[in-house]
Write a protein that holds these residues in place. Structure first.
Motif, PDB file in Angstrom:
ATOM      1  N   ASP A   3       0.870  -1.180   0.000  1.00  0.00           N
ATOM      2  CA  ASP A   3       0.000   0.000   0.000  1.00  0.00           C
ATOM      3  C   ASP A   3       0.908   1.231   0.000  1.00  0.00           C
ATOM      4  O   ASP A   3       1.967   1.201   0.631  1.00  0.00           O
ATOM      5  CB  ASP A   3      -0.893  -0.026   1.252  1.00  0.00           C
ATOM      6  N   GLY A  51       0.784   3.931   1.575  1.00  0.00           N
ATOM      7  CA  GLY A  51       1.040   4.421   2.929  1.00  0.00           C
ATOM      8  C   GLY A  51       1.964   3.519   3.711  1.00  0.00           C
ATOM      9  O   GLY A  51       2.918   3.964   4.353  1.00  0.00           O
ATOM     10  N   ASN A  54       3.715   7.460   0.505  1.00  0.00           N
ATOM     11  CA  ASN A  54       2.949   8.606   1.020  1.00  0.00           C
ATOM     12  C   ASN A  54       3.835   9.513   1.859  1.00  0.00           C
ATOM     13  O   ASN A  54       3.808  10.738   1.723  1.00  0.00           O
ATOM     14  CB  ASN A  54       1.793   8.103   1.899  1.00  0.00           C
ATOM     15  N   ALA A  55       4.632   8.893   2.758  1.00  0.00           N
ATOM     16  CA  ALA A  55       5.464   9.671   3.673  1.00  0.00           C
ATOM     17  C   ALA A  55       6.544  10.437   2.917  1.00  0.00           C
ATOM     18  O   ALA A  55       6.854  11.586   3.252  1.00  0.00           O
ATOM     19  CB  ALA A  55       6.098   8.749   4.712  1.00  0.00           C
ATOM     20  N   ASN A  59       8.855   4.810   6.004  1.00  0.00           N
ATOM     21  CA  ASN A  59       7.662   5.544   6.434  1.00  0.00           C
ATOM     22  C   ASN A  59       7.951   6.316   7.722  1.00  0.00           C
ATOM     23  O   ASN A  59       7.651   7.516   7.836  1.00  0.00           O
ATOM     24  CB  ASN A  59       6.508   4.563   6.641  1.00  0.00           C
ATOM     25  N   GLY A 100      -4.119  14.184   7.083  1.00  0.00           N
ATOM     26  CA  GLY A 100      -4.961  13.745   5.970  1.00  0.00           C
ATOM     27  C   GLY A 100      -6.292  14.447   6.014  1.00  0.00           C
ATOM     28  O   GLY A 100      -7.249  13.962   6.619  1.00  0.00           O
ATOM     29  N   VAL A 131      -1.414  13.115  -2.481  1.00  0.00           N
ATOM     30  CA  VAL A 131      -0.844  13.602  -1.219  1.00  0.00           C
ATOM     31  C   VAL A 131      -0.711  15.124  -1.229  1.00  0.00           C
ATOM     32  O   VAL A 131      -0.916  15.785  -0.207  1.00  0.00           O
ATOM     33  CB  VAL A 131       0.521  12.934  -0.960  1.00  0.00           C
ATOM     34  N   SER A 165      -1.388  12.911   3.835  1.00  0.00           N
ATOM     35  CA  SER A 165      -1.144  11.464   3.801  1.00  0.00           C
ATOM     36  C   SER A 165      -2.375  10.709   4.290  1.00  0.00           C
ATOM     37  O   SER A 165      -2.669  10.687   5.486  1.00  0.00           O
ATOM     38  CB  SER A 165       0.071  11.117   4.664  1.00  0.00           C
ATOM     39  N   GLY A 196      -3.777   7.023   4.412  1.00  0.00           N
ATOM     40  CA  GLY A 196      -3.370   5.636   4.242  1.00  0.00           C
ATOM     41  C   GLY A 196      -4.539   4.692   4.090  1.00  0.00           C
ATOM     42  O   GLY A 196      -5.701   5.071   4.261  1.00  0.00           O
ATOM     43  N   GLY A 238      -8.280  11.394   7.093  1.00  0.00           N
ATOM     44  CA  GLY A 238      -7.205  10.417   7.241  1.00  0.00           C
ATOM     45  C   GLY A 238      -7.346   9.609   8.516  1.00  0.00           C
ATOM     46  O   GLY A 238      -7.038   8.408   8.542  1.00  0.00           O
ATOM     47  N   SER A 252      -8.091   5.581   8.790  1.00  0.00           N
ATOM     48  CA  SER A 252      -7.198   4.746   9.604  1.00  0.00           C
ATOM     49  C   SER A 252      -7.985   3.902  10.606  1.00  0.00           C
ATOM     50  O   SER A 252      -7.635   2.742  10.854  1.00  0.00           O
ATOM     51  CB  SER A 252      -6.181   5.620  10.345  1.00  0.00           C
TER      52      SER A 252
END
Length: 343
Positions: A92, A94, A99-100, A169, A197, A264, A269, A271, A323, A327
């Motif tokens: 993924d 994230g 993403n990071a 990450n 996010g 992004v 970010s 995820g 975000g 999560s």
């Protein structure tokens, strides 16, 4: 058999579109300022012009819905590519740190250009249009680190891939936090909200900034989606078919990094969309990637619109970043997939 799969695919697409329309209806009519569907339609179709409705719909809610849909589409497609390339259902953007990496580059951009995304307006349009480019650079650097450390005797080691992704990450996340702590209080608040996010500050400039990336790269990865079916075979078998495996993987990887970076840059970010959407799509239409890719895009759009609606309404008048909502849903789903893969 092929006709049956096609029928299932079109029915799935139809119901997902209905779900997106229904979620968008709830999102646009509900909030601190409630509106009826007739008031919304009259405003959009310009039958009755009301400045108050114009402001709420065109400046706040509609751009937010469009951004949520576009980000969900981009992350859903990128997730399919990454899982197909790595042959790992837990891959993924994230989790792997892409993403990071993109986020850290955008935070650095915000620090040097003093761009506040929370209240960005038309005066900062040039900076906003540049943000996906910086995100792409950061995402590419992260991907290069991850895949270089994950290579073992010229092939990707899946265990190394996940572990390296987690480390990258964490590293880029720490860099983002370090840079944000160097900002003044107002810019830090803006960066912190963005890193969680969030799309509540969405506007049409953000749509313009990410749309070219999504159209061009989305079309490219869909056109190449048939290769992801071949990548599930042994590499010797793929090579015997005349496919330049590593070259095609790098192209698809860069395209997915571009998609993630564009997302992004406007939403922070977020995820787990790239993890959940491909799995849900495969459960709905099977494993052929030419069907999985568009269904995953629609699932991602639906998930993000619904998550943003929940974040907007559950603690109203305060808001929960989308975000965080994703999560809360995604972490249990990731643990479920982890247990399932062990079994």
């Amino acid at each position: 058999m092929r006709k049956q799969v096609s029928r299932v695919f079109f029915l799935t697409v139809f119901f997902l579109v209905l779900l997106i329309v229904g979620a968008s209806y709830l999102h646009i009519t509900n909030g601190v300022f409630d509106m009826s569907i007739m008031e919304v339609l009259k405003t959009i179709l310009r039958i009755e012009s009301n400045p108050k409705f114009d402001l709420v719909i065109f400046e706040f809610r509609l751009p937010r819905i469009v951004i949520a849909a576009l980000v969900g589409v981009g992350l859903g497609m990128a997730g399919v590519v990454l899982q197909g390339i790595t042959r790992n259902g837990l891959a993924d953007p994230g989790i792997l740190g892409i993403n990071a990496g993109a986020g850290a580059a955008v935070v650095i951009f915000m620090f040097f250009f003093q761009l506040r995304l929370v209240d960005a307006d038309i005066s900062s349009w040039a900076s906003i249009l540049m943000m996906p480019i910086f995100g792409f650079i950061g995402g590419t650097v992260a991907a290069a680190f991850i895949f270089s450390f994950a290579l073992k005797q010229g092939r990707l080691d899946m265990q190394r891939l996940i572990l390296t992704g987690i480390a990258i990450n964490s590293g880029f996340g720490a860099l983002s936090m370090f840079i944000s702590l160097k900002m003044n209080s107002q810019d830090f608040e803006s960066a912190a909200v963005w890193m969680a996010g969030s799309i509540y500050n969405a506007n049409w400039i953000f749509v313009v900034a990410m749309l070219p990336w999504l159209i061009l790269l989305g079309f490219y990865v869909y056109k190449k989606s048939y290769l992801l079916d071949y990548f599930q075979l042994e590499e010797d078998s793929i090579t015997s078919l005349g496919i330049a495996v590593e070259k095609e993987k790098i192209k698809l990887l860069l395209a997915s990094v571009g998609l993630v970076s564009a997302c992004v840059s406007v939403s922070g970010s977020i995820g787990f969309i790239g993890l959940m959407a491909p799995h849900i799509a495969k459960q709905l239409v099977g494993i052929q990637h030419r069907y999985v890719m568009p269904v995953s895009a629609l699932v991602g759009a639906a998930l993000l619109i619904v998550a943003d609606f929940i974040g907007k309404t559950i603690f109203a008048p305060s808001e929960l970043a989308v975000g965080i909502v994703v999560s809360i849903i995604g972490i249990p789903y990731f643990l479920y997939l982890l247990v399932k893969s062990k079994a």
